[in-house]
Design a protein around this motif. Sequence first.
Motif, PDB file in Angstrom:
ATOM      1  N   GLU A   1      43.766  40.951  34.574  1.00 61.37           N
ATOM      2  CA  GLU A   1      43.960  41.315  35.936  1.00 61.37           C
ATOM      3  C   GLU A   1      43.903  42.795  36.426  1.00 61.37           C
ATOM      4  O   GLU A   1      43.493  43.148  37.333  1.00 61.37           O
ATOM      5  CB  GLU A   1      45.667  40.980  36.342  1.00 61.37           C
TER       6      GLU A   1
ATOM      7  N   GLU B   1      40.150  43.575  36.347  1.00 67.52           N
ATOM      8  CA  GLU B   1      39.352  42.928  37.554  1.00 67.52           C
ATOM      9  C   GLU B   1      39.944  43.480  38.767  1.00 67.52           C
ATOM     10  O   GLU B   1      39.130  43.672  39.640  1.00 67.52           O
ATOM     11  CB  GLU B   1      39.250  41.398  37.455  1.00 67.52           C
ATOM     12  N   ASP B   2      41.407  43.933  38.915  1.00 67.85           N
ATOM     13  CA  ASP B   2      41.806  43.953  40.102  1.00 67.85           C
ATOM     14  C   ASP B   2      42.759  45.215  40.008  1.00 67.85           C
ATOM     15  O   ASP B   2      44.214  44.949  40.350  1.00 67.85           O
ATOM     16  CB  ASP B   2      42.778  42.687  40.602  1.00 67.85           C
TER      17      ASP B   2
ATOM     18  N   ASN C   1      29.965  42.972  42.491  1.00 66.15           N
ATOM     19  CA  ASN C   1      31.188  43.118  42.293  1.00 66.15           C
ATOM     20  C   ASN C   1      31.985  44.525  42.433  1.00 66.15           C
ATOM     21  O   ASN C   1      32.514  44.888  41.547  1.00 66.15           O
ATOM     22  CB  ASN C   1      31.567  42.436  41.064  1.00 66.15           C
TER      23      ASN C   1
ATOM     24  N   LEU D   1      34.343  47.777  43.326  1.00 71.51           N
ATOM     25  CA  LEU D   1      35.637  48.239  43.861  1.00 71.51           C
ATOM     26  C   LEU D   1      35.520  49.442  44.482  1.00 71.51           C
ATOM     27  O   LEU D   1      34.712  50.543  44.374  1.00 71.51           O
ATOM     28  CB  LEU D   1      36.365  48.412  42.581  1.00 71.51           C
TER      29      LEU D   1
ATOM     30  N   ARG E   1      43.040  51.754  45.937  1.00 72.21           N
ATOM     31  CA  ARG E   1      42.160  50.627  46.184  1.00 72.21           C
ATOM     32  C   ARG E   1      42.143  50.242  47.632  1.00 72.21           C
ATOM     33  O   ARG E   1      43.139  50.269  48.467  1.00 72.21           O
ATOM     34  CB  ARG E   1      42.569  49.591  45.345  1.00 72.21           C
TER      35      ARG E   1
ATOM     36  N   ALA F   1      40.847  47.011  49.707  1.00 73.86           N
ATOM     37  CA  ALA F   1      40.477  45.781  49.544  1.00 73.86           C
ATOM     38  C   ALA F   1      39.181  45.382  49.945  1.00 73.86           C
ATOM     39  O   ALA F   1      38.770  45.816  51.147  1.00 73.86           O
ATOM     40  CB  ALA F   1      41.643  44.611  50.252  1.00 73.86           C
TER      41      ALA F   1
END
Length: 331
Positions: free
Chosen positions: A222, A225-226, A319, A321, A329, A331
């Motif tokens: 997590e 990746e996020d 992919n 970010l 971040r 979204a």
Amino acid sequence: MAEIELTGVSKAFGDTQALEGVSLTVPDGAFVVLLGPTGAGKTTTLRLIAGLERPDRGEIRIAGRSVIGDTPAQRNVAMVFQQYSLYPHMTVRENLAFPLRSPILRTPEARIDRKIVEVAEVLRISHKLDNKATALSGGEMQRVSIGRALVRDPAAHLMDEPLSSLDAKLRAELRIELKRIQASLGATLLYVTHDQVEAMTMATHVGVLDHGRLVQFGSPREIYEDPVSLYVAGRLGLPRINALPAGLWAGAPAGAAVIGLRPEHIAHDHGPQAQVIRVERLGDQTRLHLALEGHALVTLADPHTALEPGDVLPVAPRNPLYFDAAGARIA
């Protein structure tokens, strides 16, 4: 084993704020890694849980019970430090037995002998029990140091960069051993490191600290990746995430200042041309160090790629970010 819970914990040393409002739950039986650079507050967190420091504000609970007023001995936690902290004049057996002979524990000798045999077998040092600590290798000494914590059956284990003083080969071996030991014992373990490989390979949960604040907590996958910020994104992943101006490619969302690209998230079949600066051939993979409009980035290529410095190839995000100018971040 037991759950550890911190609620709004703060600690300052003079004018230095080491921790600020940290709330964290270490689940029963979990392997939690605290990750961050020097000065992030990792060791302070361990010392507060162990009772070696007292928080200025906040609550600390172990197994549901407040331990703020307890001494280190009353908290029933075992701490492993970066240095081996063994008694050099004692044998391995005597070093392992020492914490069990504490006047507080009053462990019967028969149980001490049994625990030493059990832990030595788990750590694979049974054949070294009668050796003096000074006759051991660095890896063996650290195993004994970890064993001194394991023999006690504490509510939780706290480990402060226990592998950092070992060479790369021993670190890799003991990472595997430590995870095996934790899993076999079902132990609650809070582990401090700045080594992202240790975090990715051992942890069930990762907590990322930044200047005394817990900025994200979750599984290694997590966090990877996020991530909630560019800072967090840079804590996990090797090679590190590429941080580039968001305008290098079309499609950036409103407010995006930075595009973050993991090396494996760069396509080579379309996009602007980048020049190969350096080629790292690592056997199972090849890393390409590229220059794109004056910006450096690293990507992965086929192990057998024929690319050489000076060649060019197209690069495009896959992919991606996105982050705003402050690193938060988008979204």
